[in-house]
Design an enzyme around this catalytic site. Structure first.
Site, PDB file in Angstrom:
ATOM      1  CG  HIS A   1      -0.242  -0.236   2.521  1.00 13.61           C
ATOM      2  ND1 HIS A   1       0.687   0.615   3.053  1.00 13.61           N
ATOM      3  CD2 HIS A   1      -0.338  -1.281   3.388  1.00 13.61           C
ATOM      4  CE1 HIS A   1       1.114   0.133   4.196  1.00 13.61           C
ATOM      5  NE2 HIS A   1       0.528  -1.033   4.430  1.00 13.61           N
TER       6      HIS A   1
HETATM    7  P1  TYD Z   1      -1.766  -2.860   7.944  1.00 11.48           P
HETATM    8  O1  TYD Z   1      -1.116  -1.520   8.067  1.00 11.48           O
HETATM    9  O2  TYD Z   1      -2.716  -3.058   6.806  1.00 11.48           O
HETATM   10  O3  TYD Z   1      -0.655  -3.987   7.910  1.00 11.48           O
HETATM   11  P2  TYD Z   1       0.392  -4.338   6.762  1.00 11.48           P
HETATM   12  O4  TYD Z   1       0.461  -3.164   5.863  1.00 11.48           O
HETATM   13  O5  TYD Z   1       1.665  -4.601   7.479  1.00 11.48           O
HETATM   14  O6  TYD Z   1      -0.072  -5.561   6.062  1.00 11.48           O
HETATM   15  O7  TYD Z   1      -2.495  -3.164   9.311  1.00 11.48           O
HETATM   16  C1  TYD Z   1      -3.043  -4.434   9.586  1.00 11.48           C
HETATM   17  C2  TYD Z   1      -4.241  -4.243  10.489  1.00 11.48           C
HETATM   18  O8  TYD Z   1      -3.845  -3.642  11.708  1.00 11.48           O
HETATM   19  C3  TYD Z   1      -5.319  -3.344   9.880  1.00 11.48           C
HETATM   20  O9  TYD Z   1      -6.572  -3.941  10.160  1.00 11.48           O
HETATM   21  C4  TYD Z   1      -5.212  -2.065  10.635  1.00 11.48           C
HETATM   22  C5  TYD Z   1      -4.596  -2.455  11.963  1.00 11.48           C
HETATM   23  N1  TYD Z   1      -3.684  -1.419  12.469  1.00 11.48           N
HETATM   24  C6  TYD Z   1      -4.101  -0.627  13.533  1.00 11.48           C
HETATM   25  O10 TYD Z   1      -5.219  -0.762  14.062  1.00 11.48           O
HETATM   26  N2  TYD Z   1      -3.243   0.326  14.010  1.00 11.48           N
HETATM   27  C7  TYD Z   1      -2.012   0.522  13.452  1.00 11.48           C
HETATM   28  O11 TYD Z   1      -1.239   1.404  13.925  1.00 11.48           O
HETATM   29  C8  TYD Z   1      -1.610  -0.293  12.341  1.00 11.48           C
HETATM   30  C9  TYD Z   1      -0.266  -0.106  11.689  1.00 11.48           C
HETATM   31  C10 TYD Z   1      -2.481  -1.244  11.892  1.00 11.48           C
END
Ligand code: TYD
Length: 142
Positions: A57
């Site tokens: 992303h």
């Molecule tokens: P995401 O940033 O999509 O993870 P990655 O990019 O590493 O695959 O986050 C995964 C899940 O965690 C998503 O449902 C949102 C949640 N999240 C939070 O609630 N707070 C945060 O600070 C982060 C980074 C993620």
């Protein structure tokens, strides 16, 4: 905002202070000193199964600084034209990622711990999770 965010669009490997000591080494980070933003949030990724990848992303506004606190992994940055791979494997340097770049993390070693310092609180609306949408976002930024 367009011009402001376009000034620094390159990821940057930043070496951090390393205080070597026979009792063990020590490294630290100060906001707006070693990294160019206020730290609003810290999160970390761990227990990643072999072969997995995270991310995939871009962020509209959020800047990040990524450190391999333990183990190693690759941060792959795509700016819409060129893809670059950064191997992070020491806890005394990290990768600064300005907003507006597509990124994912892969090639995790066993026991890898990814620490991410973020310039914003968590905000799902800041994410661009679809690569085609990212390319449209870039086109509008020009
Ligand atoms: P995401 O940033 O999509 O993870 P990655 O990019 O590493 O695959 O986050 C995964 C899940 O965690 C998503 O449902 C949102 C949640 N999240 C939070 O609630 N707070 C945060 O600070 C982060 C980074 C993620």
């Amino acid at each position: 905002m367009k011009n402001e965010t376009n000034i620094q669009k390159q990821p940057l490997l930043i070496h951090l202070p390393k205080i070597e000591d026979e009792r063990g080494n020590l490294t630290f980070i100060e906001e707006n000193n070693h990294i160019p933003f206020d730290i609003k949030r810290v999160y970390w990724i761990y227990d990643v199964p072999g072969g997995e990848q995270r991310g995939g992303h871009a962020f509209r506004m959020q800047h990040e600084f990524v450190v391999a606190l333990s183990g190693s992994f690759d941060v792959v940055i795509n700016d819409g034209n060129i893809e670059k791979r950064y191997h992070l494997n020491r806890s005394y340097f990290g990768l600064y990622i300005p907003n507006g770049l597509w990124r994912h993390i892969d090639n995790f070693s066993t026991n890898a711990v990814v620490m991410v310092l973020s310039s914003t609180s968590y905000n799902e609306t800041d994410y661009i999770r679809d690569f085609n949408e990212y390319l449209i976002f870039l086109a509008h930024e020009q």
